[in-house]
Design a protein around this motif. Sequence first.
Motif, mmCIF file in Angstrom:
data_model
loop_
_atom_site.group_PDB
_atom_site.id
_atom_site.type_symbol
_atom_site.label_atom_id
_atom_site.label_comp_id
_atom_site.label_asym_id
_atom_site.label_seq_id
_atom_site.Cartn_x
_atom_site.Cartn_y
_atom_site.Cartn_z
ATOM 1 N N ASP B 105 0.798 -1.227 0.000
ATOM 2 C CA ASP B 105 0.000 0.000 0.000
ATOM 3 C C ASP B 105 0.828 1.273 0.000
ATOM 4 O O ASP B 105 0.313 2.364 0.179
ATOM 5 C CB ASP B 105 -0.967 -0.012 1.201
ATOM 6 N N VAL B 106 2.132 1.126 -0.260
ATOM 7 C CA VAL B 106 2.981 2.309 -0.352
ATOM 8 C C VAL B 106 2.800 2.943 -1.736
ATOM 9 O O VAL B 106 2.732 2.237 -2.736
ATOM 10 C CB VAL B 106 4.459 1.923 -0.123
ATOM 11 N N ILE B 107 2.689 4.273 -1.763
ATOM 12 C CA ILE B 107 2.634 4.962 -3.063
ATOM 13 C C ILE B 107 4.058 5.133 -3.565
ATOM 14 O O ILE B 107 4.843 5.889 -3.011
ATOM 15 C CB ILE B 107 1.903 6.316 -2.935
ATOM 16 N N GLN B 108 4.375 4.369 -4.615
ATOM 17 C CA GLN B 108 5.762 4.250 -5.037
ATOM 18 C C GLN B 108 6.146 5.288 -6.086
ATOM 19 O O GLN B 108 6.356 4.958 -7.248
ATOM 20 C CB GLN B 108 6.004 2.826 -5.536
ATOM 21 N N LEU B 415 14.071 13.172 3.877
ATOM 22 C CA LEU B 415 12.717 13.372 3.352
ATOM 23 C C LEU B 415 11.996 12.030 3.219
ATOM 24 O O LEU B 415 10.841 11.876 3.639
ATOM 25 C CB LEU B 415 12.789 14.055 1.984
ATOM 26 N N ASN B 416 12.688 11.047 2.649
ATOM 27 C CA ASN B 416 12.097 9.723 2.446
ATOM 28 C C ASN B 416 11.697 9.089 3.776
ATOM 29 O O ASN B 416 10.649 8.464 3.895
ATOM 30 C CB ASN B 416 13.089 8.825 1.706
ATOM 31 N N THR B 417 12.553 9.266 4.761
ATOM 32 C CA THR B 417 12.268 8.727 6.092
ATOM 33 C C THR B 417 10.998 9.372 6.638
ATOM 34 O O THR B 417 10.124 8.690 7.181
ATOM 35 C CB THR B 417 13.440 9.033 7.054
ATOM 36 N N GLU B 418 10.914 10.690 6.448
ATOM 37 C CA GLU B 418 9.758 11.418 6.954
ATOM 38 C C GLU B 418 8.478 10.979 6.233
ATOM 39 O O GLU B 418 7.409 10.857 6.836
ATOM 40 C CB GLU B 418 9.987 12.918 6.746
ATOM 41 N N LEU B 419 8.610 10.707 4.929
ATOM 42 C CA LEU B 419 7.439 10.344 4.128
ATOM 43 C C LEU B 419 6.921 8.949 4.444
ATOM 44 O O LEU B 419 5.791 8.599 4.111
ATOM 45 C CB LEU B 419 7.762 10.434 2.640
ATOM 46 N N VAL B 426 9.909 8.073 -2.386
ATOM 47 C CA VAL B 426 10.506 8.651 -3.592
ATOM 48 C C VAL B 426 11.883 8.004 -3.781
ATOM 49 O O VAL B 426 12.402 7.362 -2.868
ATOM 50 C CB VAL B 426 10.667 10.189 -3.469
ATOM 51 N N ALA B 427 12.465 8.130 -4.974
ATOM 52 C CA ALA B 427 13.816 7.615 -5.191
ATOM 53 C C ALA B 427 14.800 8.725 -4.872
ATOM 54 O O ALA B 427 14.776 9.794 -5.496
ATOM 55 C CB ALA B 427 13.982 7.126 -6.620
ATOM 56 N N VAL B 428 15.648 8.467 -3.914
ATOM 57 C CA VAL B 428 16.609 9.456 -3.453
ATOM 58 C C VAL B 428 17.734 9.585 -4.477
ATOM 59 O O VAL B 428 18.245 8.585 -4.975
ATOM 60 C CB VAL B 428 17.160 8.995 -2.088
ATOM 61 N N GLY B 429 18.114 10.821 -4.801
ATOM 62 C CA GLY B 429 19.109 11.067 -5.842
ATOM 63 C C GLY B 429 20.435 10.373 -5.620
ATOM 64 O O GLY B 429 21.093 9.965 -6.583
ATOM 65 N N SER B 430 20.839 10.193 -4.371
ATOM 66 C CA SER B 430 22.161 9.622 -4.100
ATOM 67 C C SER B 430 22.295 8.188 -4.604
ATOM 68 O O SER B 430 23.401 7.694 -4.795
ATOM 69 C CB SER B 430 22.476 9.698 -2.603
ATOM 70 N N THR B 454 -2.982 10.159 -5.787
ATOM 71 C CA THR B 454 -1.659 10.498 -6.310
ATOM 72 C C THR B 454 -1.389 11.989 -6.117
ATOM 73 O O THR B 454 -0.297 12.380 -5.692
ATOM 74 C CB THR B 454 -1.548 10.110 -7.801
ATOM 75 N N GLU B 455 -2.389 12.824 -6.430
ATOM 76 C CA GLU B 455 -2.212 14.270 -6.247
ATOM 77 C C GLU B 455 -1.906 14.566 -4.779
ATOM 78 O O GLU B 455 -1.009 15.350 -4.459
ATOM 79 C CB GLU B 455 -3.469 15.034 -6.692
ATOM 80 N N GLN B 456 -2.639 13.902 -3.907
ATOM 81 C CA GLN B 456 -2.446 14.068 -2.471
ATOM 82 C C GLN B 456 -1.001 13.705 -2.074
ATOM 83 O O GLN B 456 -0.371 14.400 -1.280
ATOM 84 C CB GLN B 456 -3.448 13.142 -1.749
ATOM 85 N N ALA B 457 -0.498 12.616 -2.691
ATOM 86 C CA ALA B 457 0.871 12.183 -2.389
ATOM 87 C C ALA B 457 1.870 13.256 -2.813
ATOM 88 O O ALA B 457 2.790 13.605 -2.059
ATOM 89 C CB ALA B 457 1.166 10.866 -3.086
ATOM 90 N N ILE B 458 1.667 13.794 -4.030
ATOM 91 C CA ILE B 458 2.575 14.848 -4.520
ATOM 92 C C ILE B 458 2.488 16.064 -3.591
ATOM 93 O O ILE B 458 3.505 16.686 -3.258
ATOM 94 C CB ILE B 458 2.196 15.243 -5.969
ATOM 95 N N ALA B 459 1.265 16.368 -3.156
ATOM 96 C CA ALA B 459 1.081 17.508 -2.248
ATOM 97 C C ALA B 459 1.842 17.279 -0.946
ATOM 98 O O ALA B 459 2.498 18.183 -0.423
ATOM 99 C CB ALA B 459 -0.408 17.717 -1.972
ATOM 100 N N LEU B 460 1.762 16.056 -0.431
ATOM 101 C CA LEU B 460 2.463 15.732 0.820
ATOM 102 C C LEU B 460 3.972 15.833 0.648
ATOM 103 O O LEU B 460 4.680 16.337 1.521
ATOM 104 C CB LEU B 460 2.073 14.320 1.281
ATOM 105 N N VAL B 461 4.465 15.341 -0.496
ATOM 106 C CA VAL B 461 5.908 15.437 -0.766
ATOM 107 C C VAL B 461 6.303 16.913 -0.821
ATOM 108 O O VAL B 461 7.288 17.337 -0.202
ATOM 109 C CB VAL B 461 6.286 14.721 -2.085
ATOM 110 N N GLY B 462 5.497 17.686 -1.553
ATOM 111 C CA GLY B 462 5.772 19.124 -1.670
ATOM 112 C C GLY B 462 5.821 19.807 -0.307
ATOM 113 O O GLY B 462 6.744 20.578 -0.021
#
Lengths: 473, 473
Positions: B105-108, B415-419, B426-430, B454-462
């Motif tokens: 159920d993770v939004i990948q 950020l990923n940890t927080e999400l 999200v895929a971390v750049g490193s 999905t929009e909600q997920a992007i909003a949360l990331v933002g």
Amino acid sequence: MTRYQHLAGLLSDRIEQGLYRSGERLPSVRTLSIEHGVSISTVQQAYHLLEEKQLIVPQPRSGYFVATRKATPPVPAITRPAQRPVEITQWESVLELLSSRIEGDVIQLGSGIPDLTQPTLKPLWKIQSRMAQKQDINLLSYDTLLGLTSLREQIARLTIDSGCQLSADDIVVTTGCHEALSVSIRAVCQPGDIIAVESPTFHGTMQTLRGFGIRAIEIPTDSVTGISLEALELAFEQWPIKAVVVVPNCNNPLSFIMPEARKRALLTLAQRFDAAIIEDDVYGELAWEYPRPISIKSLDMDGRVLLCSSFSKTLSPGLRVGWVAPGRYRERVLHMKYIGTGSSATMTQHVVAEFIRLGHYGPHLRRMRQVYQRNYETFSCWVRHYFPCGICVSRPQGSFLMWIELPEAFDAVRLNTELRASKIQVAVGSLFSASGKYRNCLRLNYALPITDATEQAIALVGAAIERAMLVCA
Amino acid sequence: MTRYQHLAGLLSDRIEQGLYRSGERLPSVRTLSIEHGVSISTVQQAYHLLEEKQLIVPQPRSGYFVATRKATPPVPAITRPAQRPVEITQWESVLELLSSRIEGDVIQLGSGIPDLTQPTLKPLWKIQSRMAQKQDINLLSYDTLLGLTSLREQIARLTIDSGCQLSADDIVVTTGCHEALSVSIRAVCQPGDIIAVESPTFHGTMQTLRGFGIRAIEIPTDSVTGISLEALELAFEQWPIKAVVVVPNCNNPLSFIMPEARKRALLTLAQRFDAAIIEDDVYGELAWEYPRPISIKSLDMDGRVLLCSSFSKTLSPGLRVGWVAPGRYRERVLHMKYIGTGSSATMTQHVVAEFIRLGHYGPHLRRMRQVYQRNYETFSCWVRHYFPCGICVSRPQGSFLMWIELPEAFDAVRLNTELRASKIQVAVGSLFSASGKYRNCLRLNYALPITDATEQAIALVGAAIERAMLVCA
């Protein structure tokens, strides 16, 4: 069963057991008649039957003799490979063996393909069809790197039979046993390292060592008891050996099952020299004895054994579903798997998991063991019958492979070339050696159907060998 | 469309195109009314609409201003990796990314999984079901090492679109593009060798180099034109580089398509320094332009390009069907494939071959290109809308990946940890750097469905990025 049939059976057993040896004169008709309390004509009928079966031959005015070529050939003696690490060659021959699969009408006596015609395999198709109808999108997506949880759970349960106590988390699914061995070797070794192997050993393992720049030290191996622990100990003392690769259950190609005490001793030796054991158990579930022989992994207390297997020899090679229980090397194995292929195929894992979960796997295995054991009896009769004398043949205790050793001067590579015209292919022994030894040996697959065509193929191989041996002599 | 909507659209376009820049004051209501010959109230309505869309903000007594965060973010500047060969790290982070797939159920947002919900994919199930019903035993057996002839024929035909002239014999089927890259790297290099890569580059490639003891030299890469040929030339002059790995078409993660002239120049450079080119074309067929961009392989005259691809991004990753056109490295590639996995799975190859043969592949590709291009428009609106200003975003020309660069001090790992609490990943750049650079970057997958979730997920990331940036500042 009539009296004469009974007597014939008894005599045939004695010949099999070597009580009457090849070329030896059999008791006279009169002697047997007295010994067994049967009539002269009963003995004569029995002898006639054995003559028909070509087990004995009459000599005018001298009586009956055990047919020379009919005696059970002895097992091959312990092998004597070079006792130093060597670079691996033979890739060209392996490629040739693999390429011959292309032509569909070749009789593949040299392959490692199981019998795929049995009805106990049918549920595999049904499961596949049901899954296709469900259209579950998850089956199209990537699986996790570890592999499908439900499959790993089933595998963990299956390994109980070999004495293991593993959980789903101890298992990593791979693309066939081939990948399991490949990731294990790379998890344990660096280029330039040395690995000890049985001699002969599976060409896939050998070529993997070659591909990663690892040297092999081939250890003398007995066709009944397996790798020589004495020779292995000496090798350990002389060389910095990182790991031992063994196929202790239904060995490929020698077909032995290593006695339990020797499995324990091998593990102790590995502990003493702090080496890993890569245990290839791909044929282990096809052992004829019940319960099946234990794995070395089942004795492993400190995670140094990497147990590798697959469903390629028991269910279907085309599925490419294998697995490894990597012990303490789990993270390295995961890394090696990731960089080799990433995740394994999703749908095929589901199919296998479902096949086991629905209870089809046990009955299928039981049937296959019976089929192969029966096949073995027929094939070994054919080999005795059609192959010349002076050969050694392994005594399989499971699976569907037979190792045949011909006189030293024999060239199985040339034999294979000659057989190509008849569309028959055998596995040349030199594939199973790092340095091209065992050119006088071949491996036969007796999972092939018991048909006239198969018998004819064995007869042709036998005749070709006989011709070649005449040239050698 | 009413007048005010028309005017709003026009203004919105000008903002998009950067004619009115972020934070800039917009023309007064009166000026616009005169300029466009519309009433004052029409202009007011248009401005209200744009205000609702958060594209502009009113300032009391000063008029309207372009909302700072709504401007199209610039593309990332050319990267500046360390210009020397480095050992590769980051395995732990890759493992973490791969492990997050376990929880369904993770939004990948960080995965490379394509959209698998489209109806043009349905025939795949039908083919599978029909095959299961046929019960052809050949589908259960080993395939040849090269792979299914009918599939290789179809692949050879598909490569015509990228300008290639290949025959079935030039193709080797693999277990996904991952294996194609892995065998290519090993076919060309030995441990200790140096390979040049784009920077950032796909973590699978990077980890493969690490696994085989090969060092990477990361070459500065432009998010529009690709690998810097000037920097690559300098690197060639300084180091004994054996090969260059590039993703010239729909690059992962930067999404550029390398201009044709630069592809030619890259090949010339490789010829001059006698290096191989490993060309990862796994996203190439998802370019939006038509005809699709050429591959470097299509320009290759001396067999130095190993073209790698798969059906994982176009059809289904779970099938694990990939391929490589290895050029002059064919035999080495076959050896590496043999020792990694042996033959590829049989049934899945048949399924793909049949899907293409029956003409389903072309229409499916066309649909997927449209879907991804439409998704991109929506996702980039969301990103503009929900993400803070001061970021750079790549301009995809195909596929379904977007690269976002945040200010230098930003930590995407944190950020990923927080999400994680919100079940978003999200895929971390490193991951895409040998040495852990690009920690301030992330890669988003816009193949996800256009839904509120999905929009909600992007909003949360933002929002999470905005919070983190406040802390940084």
